[in-house]
Write an enzyme that holds these catalytic residues in place. Structure first.
Site, PDB file in Angstrom:
ATOM      1  N   CYS A   1      56.766  44.766  54.461  1.00  0.00           N
ATOM      2  CA  CYS A   1      57.591  45.973  54.465  1.00  0.00           C
ATOM      3  C   CYS A   1      57.887  46.469  55.873  1.00  0.00           C
ATOM      4  CB  CYS A   1      56.916  47.058  53.637  1.00  0.00           C
ATOM      5  SG  CYS A   1      56.887  46.630  51.894  1.00  0.00           S
TER       6      CYS A   1
ATOM      7  N   ASP B   1      36.739  30.823  35.791  1.00  0.00           N
ATOM      8  CA  ASP B   1      36.732  30.966  34.347  1.00  0.00           C
ATOM      9  C   ASP B   1      36.214  29.657  33.760  1.00  0.00           C
ATOM     10  OD1 ASP B   1      39.146  32.078  31.826  1.00  0.00           O
ATOM     11  OD2 ASP B   1      36.963  32.143  31.930  1.00  0.00           O
TER      12      ASP B   1
ATOM     13  N   ASP C   1      41.426  40.963  36.779  1.00  0.00           N
ATOM     14  CA  ASP C   1      42.247  39.858  37.301  1.00  0.00           C
ATOM     15  C   ASP C   1      43.579  39.887  36.563  1.00  0.00           C
ATOM     16  OD1 ASP C   1      41.035  38.269  34.725  1.00  0.00           O
ATOM     17  OD2 ASP C   1      42.969  37.470  35.388  1.00  0.00           O
TER      18      ASP C   1
ATOM     19  N   HIS D   1      53.440  41.013  49.411  1.00  0.00           N
ATOM     20  CA  HIS D   1      53.605  42.462  49.182  1.00  0.00           C
ATOM     21  C   HIS D   1      52.953  42.896  47.861  1.00  0.00           C
ATOM     22  CE1 HIS D   1      55.306  46.415  48.482  1.00  0.00           C
ATOM     23  NE2 HIS D   1      55.619  45.965  47.274  1.00  0.00           N
TER      24      HIS D   1
ATOM     25  N   CYS E   1      52.626  47.316  54.493  1.00  0.00           N
ATOM     26  CA  CYS E   1      52.243  45.908  54.654  1.00  0.00           C
ATOM     27  C   CYS E   1      53.167  45.198  55.646  1.00  0.00           C
ATOM     28  CB  CYS E   1      52.237  45.197  53.303  1.00  0.00           C
ATOM     29  SG  CYS E   1      53.804  44.497  52.767  1.00  0.00           S
TER      30      CYS E   1
HETATM   31  C1  LIG Z   1      42.076  31.661  37.379  1.00  0.00           C
HETATM   32  C2  LIG Z   1      41.853  32.529  36.163  1.00  0.00           C
HETATM   33  C3  LIG Z   1      42.940  32.865  35.369  1.00  0.00           C
HETATM   34  C4  LIG Z   1      42.747  33.689  34.253  1.00  0.00           C
HETATM   35  C5  LIG Z   1      41.460  34.161  33.936  1.00  0.00           C
HETATM   36  C6  LIG Z   1      41.254  35.046  32.720  1.00  0.00           C
HETATM   37  C7  LIG Z   1      41.589  34.267  31.454  1.00  0.00           C
HETATM   38  C8  LIG Z   1      41.348  35.094  30.203  1.00  0.00           C
HETATM   39  C9  LIG Z   1      42.299  36.043  29.800  1.00  0.00           C
HETATM   40  N1  LIG Z   1      43.475  36.384  30.377  1.00  0.00           N
HETATM   41  C10 LIG Z   1      44.037  37.334  29.570  1.00  0.00           C
HETATM   42  N2  LIG Z   1      43.210  37.621  28.520  1.00  0.00           N
HETATM   43  C11 LIG Z   1      42.131  36.804  28.636  1.00  0.00           C
HETATM   44  C12 LIG Z   1      40.986  36.652  27.824  1.00  0.00           C
HETATM   45  C13 LIG Z   1      40.035  35.678  28.192  1.00  0.00           C
HETATM   46  C14 LIG Z   1      38.866  35.433  27.376  1.00  0.00           C
HETATM   47  O1  LIG Z   1      38.657  36.068  26.314  1.00  0.00           O
HETATM   48  N3  LIG Z   1      37.990  34.495  27.779  1.00  0.00           N
HETATM   49  C15 LIG Z   1      38.186  33.781  28.927  1.00  0.00           C
HETATM   50  N4  LIG Z   1      37.268  32.862  29.274  1.00  0.00           N
HETATM   51  N5  LIG Z   1      39.251  33.986  29.744  1.00  0.00           N
HETATM   52  C16 LIG Z   1      40.192  34.906  29.386  1.00  0.00           C
HETATM   53  C17 LIG Z   1      40.388  33.810  34.720  1.00  0.00           C
HETATM   54  C18 LIG Z   1      40.574  32.996  35.842  1.00  0.00           C
HETATM   55 ZN   LIG Z   2      54.771  46.005  51.289  1.00  0.00          ZN
END
Ligand SMILES: Cc1ccc(CCc2c3nc[nH]c3cc3c(=O)[nH]c(N)nc23)cc1
Ligand SMILES: [Zn+2]
Length: 374
Positions: A311, A94, A268, A337, A308
């Site tokens: 488990c 990110d 993610d 898990h 897994c």
């Molecule tokens: C390691 C890692 C952790 C988290 C993320 C995503 C983090 C994340 C958001 N998480 C919840 N809502 C989110 C919105 C945005 C967003 O609008 N822009 C960016 N750049 N990241 C977001 C990316 C990488």
């Molecule tokens: Zn499991």
């Protein structure tokens, strides 16, 4: 030669879901896919070997955190993040914008970038599109996210409009500052909050840059579920169909299924690893808080239906004991898990898409897991 390519394999006849493959310099992965979060160059308590055991294909890390600690120069000297953390599969980073807005109380957003204080040392720092690209270049991640502003929820229309337009200008500056399109792909991040016309403007601005992939940002930031779903419904069709679509920050089982149905390819969320560390497990019949006293003599696995390693070899009573004693091994077992559970869920989603029955799969899963049907 672009570093990231997307192969659309098929679209589910029952829903808008699609089966695909994303190809990167460190290997390919099938989509829809869940990506474990590894903020500080580790998926907390998991070794790379264990992540491979559960078939994790791509992990996430963070420009902001790694820039502060240990410093992106050290990781560059190590030969990049893959070498530094001994992970030879794809990594997505990110851009740091979101982390600045969520971690630093004092910040000043200007056209050139964001001035803020290091949330650990308090020292004054500055992050810009160019700086975020340079850091991600040092890290050597396969997928870099554009430097964006993710405004807090709720935000006024006027604030959001100005922010979207700046995020579009920042994306152009990221592209201009991109030194390594041959081995790193830059994804744009669509903003716009809960305003359809701003989502459309953001999607169009970014699509004109012809980037290898696109994310929906600005969601999962505390907005009500119905707003998230409305924005998802509206925004996904605006995204190029021949590029991967990444919904940032979304990872509960129901959201993974609903997002896949709406045509999202990558997800993610810190949820599976974060709740694991307070002793909560995801199971096929809903969440199980293994630290509860009722499991003190429960010698069955976390989830009867899970195959897994955890488990197969450990009981609720044992894991509860470890968690109660704050034993690290306990958190390793719940994390292993939970990650396996979500990765397995995505495998079942992909199978359902290939057999045109994702709608039926959703009904059955929601029934068993106990989600109230929307
Ligand atoms: C390691 C890692 C952790 C988290 C993320 C995503 C983090 C994340 C958001 N998480 C919840 N809502 C989110 C919105 C945005 C967003 O609008 N822009 C960016 N750049 N990241 C977001 C990316 C990488
Ligand atoms: Zn499991």
């Amino acid at each position: 030669m672009t570093a990231i390519t997307y192969e659309l394999i098929k679209t589910c006849k029952q829903t808008g879901a699609r089966l695909g493959k994303v190809h990167t310099p460190h290997g390919s992965f099938d989509t829809p896919m869940f990506m474990p979060v590894g903020t500080l160059a580790t998926v907390k308590t998991m070794s790379p070997e264990e992540l491979k055991e559960i078939d994790a294909k791509i992990i996430l890390s963070n420009t902001y955190h790694l820039w502060l600690r240990p410093g992106s120069d050290i990781i560059k000297d190590a030969g990049g993040l893959h070498k530094f953390m001994n992970w030879d599969r794809p990594i997505l980073t990110d851009s740091g914008g979101f982390q600045v807005f969520s971690l630093s109380k004092i910040r000043d957003i200007k056209e050139e970038g964001v001035h803020f204080r290091n949330h650990i040392s308090g020292e004054k720092l500055f992050l810009s599109p160019e700086k975020a690209m340079q850091i991600q270049n040092d890290l050597g991640s396969d997928i870099m996210m554009a430097f964006d502003e993710c405004p807090p929820y709720p935000a006024s229309y006027d604030y959001m409009k100005a922010s979207v337009e700046r995020t579009s200008r920042w994306a152009e500056r990221c592209l201009s500052a991109h030194q390594s399109p041959g081995n790193q792909g830059l994804f744009g991040i669509i903003q716009g909050g809960e305003y359809e016309d701003l989502r459309k403007q953001s999607a169009q601005d970014l699509a004109s840059l012809d980037l290898p992939g696109y994310a929906i940002g600005g969601l999962s930031v505390g907005e009500p579920k119905n707003i998230m779903n409305r924005m998802l419904e509206y925004t996904t069709p605006l995204m190029p169909a021949n590029k991967p679509r990444y919904l940032m920050g979304v990872g509960s089982p129901d959201s993974l299924i609903d997002g896949s149905i709406r045509g999202i390819d990558m997800f993610d969320c810190v949820l599976p690893t974060r709740i694991a560390r307070n002793g909560t497990c995801m199971t096929s019949t809903g969440r199980l808080v293994v630290r509860n006293a009722k499991y003190a003599r429960d010698f069955s696995p976390i989830d009867e239906n899970c195959g897994c390693h955890v488990c197969k070899n450990y009981t609720r009573a044992y894991i509860r004991h470890l968690i109660k004693c704050n034993e690290t091994f306990g958190f390793r077992l719940t994390t292993y898990h939970n990650l396996h559970f979500l990765l397995k869920l995505m495998e079942q989603v992909r199978e359902a898409i290939s057999e045109d029955r994702l709608g039926d799969f959703k009904e059955a899963f929601f029934e068993k897991y106990g989600f109230n049907q929307p």
